[in-house]
Design a protein around this motif. Structure first.
Motif, PDB file in Angstrom:
ATOM      1  N   LEU A 270     -58.769 -60.825  92.170  1.00 54.55           N
ATOM      2  CA  LEU A 270     -59.163 -60.029  93.327  1.00 54.55           C
ATOM      3  C   LEU A 270     -60.447 -59.273  93.018  1.00 54.55           C
ATOM      4  O   LEU A 270     -60.707 -58.914  91.875  1.00 54.55           O
ATOM      5  N   ARG A 271     -61.231 -59.002  94.049  1.00 55.43           N
ATOM      6  CA  ARG A 271     -62.342 -58.056  93.964  1.00 55.43           C
ATOM      7  C   ARG A 271     -61.951 -56.844  94.801  1.00 55.43           C
ATOM      8  O   ARG A 271     -61.511 -56.987  95.948  1.00 55.43           O
ATOM      9  N   ILE A 272     -62.130 -55.645  94.236  1.00 56.80           N
ATOM     10  CA  ILE A 272     -61.734 -54.413  94.900  1.00 56.80           C
ATOM     11  C   ILE A 272     -62.973 -53.561  95.135  1.00 56.80           C
ATOM     12  O   ILE A 272     -63.687 -53.223  94.176  1.00 56.80           O
ATOM     13  N   VAL A 273     -63.237 -53.206  96.396  1.00 54.15           N
ATOM     14  CA  VAL A 273     -64.399 -52.383  96.706  1.00 54.15           C
ATOM     15  C   VAL A 273     -63.964 -51.162  97.503  1.00 54.15           C
ATOM     16  O   VAL A 273     -62.951 -51.181  98.210  1.00 54.15           O
ATOM     17  N   ALA A 274     -64.746 -50.080  97.386  1.00 60.51           N
ATOM     18  CA  ALA A 274     -64.409 -48.812  98.033  1.00 60.51           C
ATOM     19  C   ALA A 274     -65.688 -48.186  98.579  1.00 60.51           C
ATOM     20  O   ALA A 274     -66.366 -47.432  97.870  1.00 60.51           O
ATOM     21  N   PRO A 275     -66.049 -48.480  99.825  1.00 58.53           N
ATOM     22  CA  PRO A 275     -67.273 -47.900 100.395  1.00 58.53           C
ATOM     23  C   PRO A 275     -67.141 -46.396 100.596  1.00 58.53           C
ATOM     24  O   PRO A 275     -66.186 -45.913 101.204  1.00 58.53           O
ATOM     25  N   ALA A 276     -68.132 -45.652 100.097  1.00 58.14           N
ATOM     26  CA  ALA A 276     -68.102 -44.195 100.199  1.00 58.14           C
ATOM     27  C   ALA A 276     -69.180 -43.657 101.123  1.00 58.14           C
ATOM     28  O   ALA A 276     -69.129 -42.485 101.500  1.00 58.14           O
ATOM     29  N   THR A 277     -70.147 -44.485 101.481  1.00 58.90           N
ATOM     30  CA  THR A 277     -71.276 -44.041 102.293  1.00 58.90           C
ATOM     31  C   THR A 277     -71.345 -44.846 103.586  1.00 58.90           C
ATOM     32  O   THR A 277     -70.716 -45.915 103.710  1.00 58.90           O
ATOM     33  N   LEU A 278     -72.137 -44.378 104.531  1.00 57.00           N
ATOM     34  CA  LEU A 278     -72.320 -45.110 105.786  1.00 57.00           C
ATOM     35  C   LEU A 278     -72.931 -46.482 105.531  1.00 57.00           C
ATOM     36  O   LEU A 278     -72.540 -47.474 106.149  1.00 57.00           O
ATOM     37  N   GLU A 279     -73.908 -46.535 104.618  1.00 58.41           N
ATOM     38  CA  GLU A 279     -74.564 -47.807 104.323  1.00 58.41           C
ATOM     39  C   GLU A 279     -73.574 -48.822 103.753  1.00 58.41           C
ATOM     40  O   GLU A 279     -73.601 -50.004 104.132  1.00 58.41           O
ATOM     41  N   ASP A 280     -72.710 -48.366 102.858  1.00 57.26           N
ATOM     42  CA  ASP A 280     -71.734 -49.282 102.272  1.00 57.26           C
ATOM     43  C   ASP A 280     -70.656 -49.668 103.285  1.00 57.26           C
ATOM     44  O   ASP A 280     -70.174 -50.805 103.294  1.00 57.26           O
ATOM     45  N   ALA A 281     -70.253 -48.708 104.135  1.00 53.28           N
ATOM     46  CA  ALA A 281     -69.285 -49.027 105.181  1.00 53.28           C
ATOM     47  C   ALA A 281     -69.850 -50.096 106.119  1.00 53.28           C
ATOM     48  O   ALA A 281     -69.136 -51.009 106.548  1.00 53.28           O
ATOM     49  N   ARG A 282     -71.128 -50.011 106.414  1.00 55.54           N
ATOM     50  CA  ARG A 282     -71.780 -50.981 107.299  1.00 55.54           C
ATOM     51  C   ARG A 282     -71.988 -52.329 106.614  1.00 55.54           C
ATOM     52  O   ARG A 282     -71.832 -53.381 107.249  1.00 55.54           O
ATOM     53  N   GLY A 283     -72.340 -52.294 105.331  1.00 54.02           N
ATOM     54  CA  GLY A 283     -72.850 -53.512 104.720  1.00 54.02           C
ATOM     55  C   GLY A 283     -71.954 -54.265 103.775  1.00 54.02           C
ATOM     56  O   GLY A 283     -72.240 -55.421 103.442  1.00 54.02           O
ATOM     57  N   MET A 284     -70.854 -53.659 103.324  1.00 56.65           N
ATOM     58  CA  MET A 284     -70.026 -54.336 102.327  1.00 56.65           C
ATOM     59  C   MET A 284     -69.259 -55.523 102.904  1.00 56.65           C
ATOM     60  O   MET A 284     -68.957 -56.479 102.190  1.00 56.65           O
ATOM     61  N   LEU A 285     -68.939 -55.480 104.193  1.00 56.14           N
ATOM     62  CA  LEU A 285     -68.078 -56.513 104.777  1.00 56.14           C
ATOM     63  C   LEU A 285     -68.725 -57.889 104.714  1.00 56.14           C
ATOM     64  O   LEU A 285     -68.085 -58.867 104.301  1.00 56.14           O
ATOM     65  N   TRP A 286     -69.984 -57.992 105.129  1.00 56.57           N
ATOM     66  CA  TRP A 286     -70.621 -59.304 105.140  1.00 56.57           C
ATOM     67  C   TRP A 286     -70.752 -59.869 103.723  1.00 56.57           C
ATOM     68  O   TRP A 286     -70.515 -61.055 103.490  1.00 56.57           O
TER      69      TRP A 286
END
Length: 322
Positions: free
Chosen positions: A141-157
């Motif tokens: 598995l890869r586990i990610v945790a967006p903490a900023t607006l930029e990461d919330a917007r961009g991590m999904l793609w």
């Protein structure tokens, strides 16, 4: 100006626009707009074939997501909160994480699972878990945790482009956080940690909902003449170990901030790696600031007392410096 919630929605909309194989599924993601209103309006935009409400059976719809990924689709599965993911743990651990290995490298599972995590909202012991460290224990598995607006917007793609399963943990206290987000904000890196505040005296590592705690602590420490570096881990598996070691090599002190319970936690893993590989860079023992080892209380003052606070981080930092 936008909010963390709206940034996540923009990421979902972008993914659905970019690739017709992508679809969203989960409890109440369609007509209701998502339990936390992240998918509000997407059913009207993309229709019920792309935004699918599911029965209340996490094992069933996570399993369906795994099957769809194996069949060439790019499913985004929303689990309402991390505690409900335990009902699908067999699918996540025994299927999604292992199929590539057990097929001899023949079958990838390009599945993304989103879920809300964390406490701080008075949802009591059964809806306030921080189990990212549990999932970060699982190979495959890869586990990610967006903490900023930029990461919330961009991590999904970026996660959707990964050929293997990615779990995205969204801290519940961040949904209403607002700020500026560039109109052209797009996909972001999910391989590397990032320094959110540079410093020379001590390293504070954090992720997700604890990033604000660490940044607030760093501001308070600056008033005492202590220059703290804040490292946002972003990806919890695989950890960006070189970034952690590089920061410790500069500051020579480390405080790990983790909303998980202390015993067997992600903070323990980070501390162990630094002790193994950077012991002689340290000028003081490693400090860990974690959630009290109790079921999360409902009462607001007790919940706050149980969770890592900026004052706790400051106290730990002062111990290492002093």
């Amino acid at each position: 100006m936008t909010t963390y919630r709206e940034a996540l929605r923009a990421g979902l909309r972008d993914a659905l626009d970019r690739d017709e194989r992508t679809f969203l599924m989960g409890e109440d993601v369609g007509r209701y707009g998502g339990c936390f209103a992240v998918s509000l309006g997407l059913l009207e935009e993309f229709g019920p074939g792309r935004v699918r409400d599911t029965p209340l059976s996490e094992s069933a719809f996570v399993g369906a997501g795994i099957g769809a990924a194996l069949g060439g689709m790019r499913p985004i599965v929303e689990i309402m909160t991390v505690n409900f993911s335990l009902l699908a743990l067999d699918q996540i651990l025994n299927n999604a994480a292992t199929i590539l290995h057990m097929s001899g490298g023949q079958l990838n599972v390009p599945l993304v699972i989103r879920m809300t995590t964390g406490a701080g909202r008075q949802l009591a012991a059964q809806h306030s878990h921080s189990l990212e460290g549990w999932y970060a224990h699982i190979p495959g598995l890869r586990i990610v945790a967006p903490a900023t607006l930029e990461d919330a917007r961009g991590m999904l793609w970026t996660a959707l482009e990964d050929p293997d399963p990615v779990l995205i943990f969204e801290h519940g206290t961040l949904y209403n956080v607002s700020g500026e987000l560039a109109p052209d904000a797009g996909a972001v890196d999910i391989d590397h940690a990032v320094v959110r505040r540079s410093g020379t005296d001590i390293t504070l590592t954090a992720y997700g909902g604890t990033l604000r705690t660490a940044l607030d602590a760093a501001t308070e420490l600056a008033d005492s003449g202590i220059d703290a570096e804040v490292l946002d881990l972003r990806t919890l598996r695989p950890l960006d170990e070189p970034a952690i070691l590089d920061s410790v090599a500069r500051t020579h002190r480390l405080v790990v901030v983790d909303e998980g319970w202390r015993s067997g936690s992600l903070s323990a893993e980070i501390a162990a790696r630094v002790a193994e590989k950077a012991l002689y860079d340290l000028d003081a023992p490693i400090e860990r600031v974690c959630t009290a080892e109790v079921p999360i209380p409902y009462a607001q003052q007790l919940e706050r007392a149980a969770l890592p606070q900026p004052a706790d981080v400051v106290a730990a930092a002062l111990r290492t410096v002093g």
